[in-house]
Design a protein around this motif. Structure first.
Motif, PDB file in Angstrom:
ATOM      1  N   ALA A 191       5.979  -5.633   3.181  1.00 56.49           N
ATOM      2  CA  ALA A 191       6.352  -7.014   2.892  1.00 56.49           C
ATOM      3  C   ALA A 191       6.620  -7.817   4.165  1.00 56.49           C
ATOM      4  O   ALA A 191       6.090  -8.912   4.348  1.00 56.49           O
ATOM      5  CB  ALA A 191       7.581  -7.047   1.986  1.00 56.49           C
ATOM      6  N   ARG A 198      11.621  -9.588  -7.069  1.00 57.96           N
ATOM      7  CA  ARG A 198      12.813  -8.822  -6.717  1.00 57.96           C
ATOM      8  C   ARG A 198      14.037  -9.337  -7.453  1.00 57.96           C
ATOM      9  O   ARG A 198      14.833  -8.572  -7.982  1.00 57.96           O
ATOM     10  CB  ARG A 198      13.050  -8.912  -5.210  1.00 57.96           C
ATOM     11  CG  ARG A 198      12.059  -8.094  -4.396  1.00 57.96           C
ATOM     12  CD  ARG A 198      12.288  -8.330  -2.934  1.00 57.96           C
ATOM     13  NE  ARG A 198      11.436  -7.465  -2.139  1.00 57.96           N
ATOM     14  CZ  ARG A 198      11.251  -7.595  -0.855  1.00 57.96           C
ATOM     15  NH1 ARG A 198      11.845  -8.556  -0.195  1.00 57.96           N
ATOM     16  NH2 ARG A 198      10.465  -6.770  -0.195  1.00 57.96           N
ATOM     17  N   GLN A 233       6.854  -2.966  -5.394  1.00 56.91           N
ATOM     18  CA  GLN A 233       5.445  -3.137  -5.745  1.00 56.91           C
ATOM     19  C   GLN A 233       4.744  -1.789  -5.855  1.00 56.91           C
ATOM     20  O   GLN A 233       3.846  -1.611  -6.683  1.00 56.91           O
ATOM     21  CB  GLN A 233       4.746  -4.017  -4.711  1.00 56.91           C
ATOM     22  CG  GLN A 233       3.307  -4.385  -5.046  1.00 56.91           C
ATOM     23  CD  GLN A 233       3.172  -5.244  -6.297  1.00 56.91           C
ATOM     24  OE1 GLN A 233       4.171  -5.713  -6.847  1.00 56.91           O
ATOM     25  NE2 GLN A 233       1.948  -5.436  -6.751  1.00 56.91           N
ATOM     26  N   LEU A 290       6.830 -12.524  -4.301  1.00 56.25           N
ATOM     27  CA  LEU A 290       7.490 -11.236  -4.107  1.00 56.25           C
ATOM     28  C   LEU A 290       8.995 -11.363  -4.268  1.00 56.25           C
ATOM     29  O   LEU A 290       9.638 -10.528  -4.907  1.00 56.25           O
ATOM     30  CB  LEU A 290       7.157 -10.694  -2.717  1.00 56.25           C
ATOM     31  CG  LEU A 290       7.909  -9.429  -2.288  1.00 56.25           C
ATOM     32  CD1 LEU A 290       7.567  -8.276  -3.215  1.00 56.25           C
ATOM     33  CD2 LEU A 290       7.561  -9.073  -0.852  1.00 56.25           C
ATOM     34  N   CYS A 339       2.479   3.014   0.825  1.00 55.95           N
ATOM     35  CA  CYS A 339       2.383   1.861   1.722  1.00 55.95           C
ATOM     36  C   CYS A 339       1.279   2.120   2.747  1.00 55.95           C
ATOM     37  O   CYS A 339       1.130   3.231   3.265  1.00 55.95           O
ATOM     38  CB  CYS A 339       3.716   1.625   2.424  1.00 55.95           C
ATOM     39  SG  CYS A 339       3.727   0.172   3.508  1.00 55.95           S
ATOM     40  N   ASP A 366      10.075  -3.579   5.837  1.00 54.72           N
ATOM     41  CA  ASP A 366      10.223  -3.446   4.390  1.00 54.72           C
ATOM     42  C   ASP A 366       8.863  -3.032   3.816  1.00 54.72           C
ATOM     43  O   ASP A 366       7.905  -3.806   3.855  1.00 54.72           O
ATOM     44  CB  ASP A 366      10.672  -4.790   3.811  1.00 54.72           C
ATOM     45  CG  ASP A 366      10.808  -4.790   2.298  1.00 54.72           C
ATOM     46  OD1 ASP A 366      10.440  -3.782   1.665  1.00 54.72           O
ATOM     47  OD2 ASP A 366      11.273  -5.798   1.751  1.00 54.72           O
ATOM     48  N   ASN A 391       7.983  -2.559   0.793  1.00 50.81           N
ATOM     49  CA  ASN A 391       7.706  -3.122  -0.527  1.00 50.81           C
ATOM     50  C   ASN A 391       7.669  -2.053  -1.624  1.00 50.81           C
ATOM     51  O   ASN A 391       6.696  -1.958  -2.390  1.00 50.81           O
ATOM     52  CB  ASN A 391       6.376  -3.889  -0.484  1.00 50.81           C
ATOM     53  CG  ASN A 391       6.239  -4.916  -1.598  1.00 50.81           C
ATOM     54  OD1 ASN A 391       7.132  -5.051  -2.418  1.00 50.81           O
ATOM     55  ND2 ASN A 391       5.139  -5.630  -1.607  1.00 50.81           N
TER      56      ASN A 391
END
Length: 393
Positions: A265, A386, A238, A382, A97, A233, A235
């Motif tokens: 996210a 999920r 991803q 996104l 990230c 978050d 993510n």
């Protein structure tokens, strides 16, 4: 028929990050590849089995969390992608990230609530380089916004730092010494929970005196107190998806970048940051009114009537304290609610527009695109990804 490629997954599942990385990886496999996956659940900090050095496989996706793990994986000679980024001395390509995007999101979140005093709580420098980078980026982003940022680092106790009890006392005393109201970013959710506990032990009110934001959005960790921890978050699904794509290219002999970063996210707001750092009582009342009623088609005049101030006076105070007008704050709250509905429901854009106080769905979609940088459909993508993986092992 060609033989399936054999891929080992050395990803811990004791925390939600690892589990979500695996979900993202599995989605990639379902869409693009036929891999034979070797996976044995293990916890954070567990060294990979020694047999991995002689494993006759095709690829590895791992959380490389220490030098010993890095050495074992290097000796294996198998193409490897790292999804943790804590060991900087390896040649493994990594997917992580973005620290800079995380810091930007955190500062914007706190500034939208009027905070001007900032701090970040990390670990002893060098223990987790990725978390060090996250704190560094937050300090830099705060300074770019024109403010200063205090930083906690444990004292004493040798290379690993002091005992948990002593460190908690240090954190509590450090927070007590800082100006209030204070916006504090913890390097991860575990540190965020420790900051909550330190405030409690020092009699410091959360979120009224200190608003705390973690990183990782591990729901179990975040929910384990009355002052539920707000968190970013990062993510991880991803990240897992991108890591699988990178490994596929490596196994084909293609060149890949040494580091691939993915933006977080969103901020998941909970009790620990549900505060406004505004000393002006009328502006505070106006903000609270807006946040309660913004999606009910209120106008600035409704806000003026609630606080009993002249419109030009309220406009001037808003711009001084928040850097935006009451109208801009109404729109910001409406779009924030729209973003939540896009991520968490299957409502149509038209239904969301009306629920958020917009009479014209086309205007809503155009405004969302201009302010958020994405169409509602792109933003929702996104969430759809999920939901598609919710039933995966």
């Amino acid at each position: 028929m060609s033989q399936s490629l054999r891929v080992a997954l050395l990803v811990e599942t004791s925390r939600s990050y690892g589990r979500e990385v695996l979900r993202g990886l599995w989605r990639y496999v379902q869409e693009h590849e036929t891999w034979s996956l070797l996976y044995r659940p293990h916890g954070f900090g567990h060294t990979p089995p020694s047999w991995i050095t002689n494993w006759d496989g095709d690829g590895i996706i791992a959380q490389v969390d220490c030098e010993k793990t890095a050495q074992l994986l290097t000796r294996s000679g198998v193409p490897t992608v790292d999804v943790l980024g804590d060991v900087v001395t390896t040649d493994f390509p990594m997917v992580i990230c973005s620290s800079e995007d995380t810091a930007e999101m955190a500062v914007a979140y706190f500034r939208n609530r009027g905070f001007e005093s900032f701090a970040t709580c990390g670990l002893r420098r060098g223990l987790r380089p990725r978390l060090d980078a996250r704190c560094d980026a937050f300090v830099a982003e705060v300074e770019r916004a024109g403010f200063t940022c205090e930083r906690f680092s444990p004292r004493g106790g040798g290379p690993e730092g002091p005992s948990w009890e002593r460190e908690q006392l240090q954190i509590g005393r450090w927070i007590a010494s800082l100006p209030k109201p204070l916006a504090l970013l913890a390097c991860n959710d575990t540190r965020g929970r420790e900051a909550l506990y330190a405030c409690q032990s020092q009699g410091i009110s959360v979120p009224e005196e200190v608003a705390i934001l973690g990183v990782g959005n591990d729901e179990l960790i975040c929910e384990l107190s009355e002052e539920r921890l707000s968190s970013i978050d990062v993510n991880p699904q991803q990240i897992g998806y991108l890591a699988a794509d990178m490994l596929a290219r490596l196994m084909r002999g293609e060149a890949v970048p040494s580091v691939t970063t993915n933006p977080p996210a969103r901020v998941v707001s909970r009790r620990s940051s549900d505060a406004l750092a505004v000393q002006d009582l009328e502006v505070t009342r106006a903000i609270q009114f807006i946040r309660t009623h913004a999606c009910r088609q209120i106008q600035v005049d409704d806000v003026v009537g609630e606080v009993n101030l002249e419109r030009r006076v309220l406009e001037r105070r808003f711009r001084k304290l928040l850097g935006r007008s009451p109208k801009a704050e109404i729109i910001r709250v409406q779009l924030s609610r729209a973003a939540e509905l896009l991520l968490e429901t299957t409502l149509t854009n038209t239904e969301i527009a009306y629920r958020c106080g917009f009479n014209n769905p086309s205007y809503f979609m155009d405004l969302f695109h201009r302010k958020m940088g994405q169409t509602p459909g792109e933003y929702r993508g996104l969430s759809l990804q999920r939901r598609e993986t919710d039933s995966l092992p």
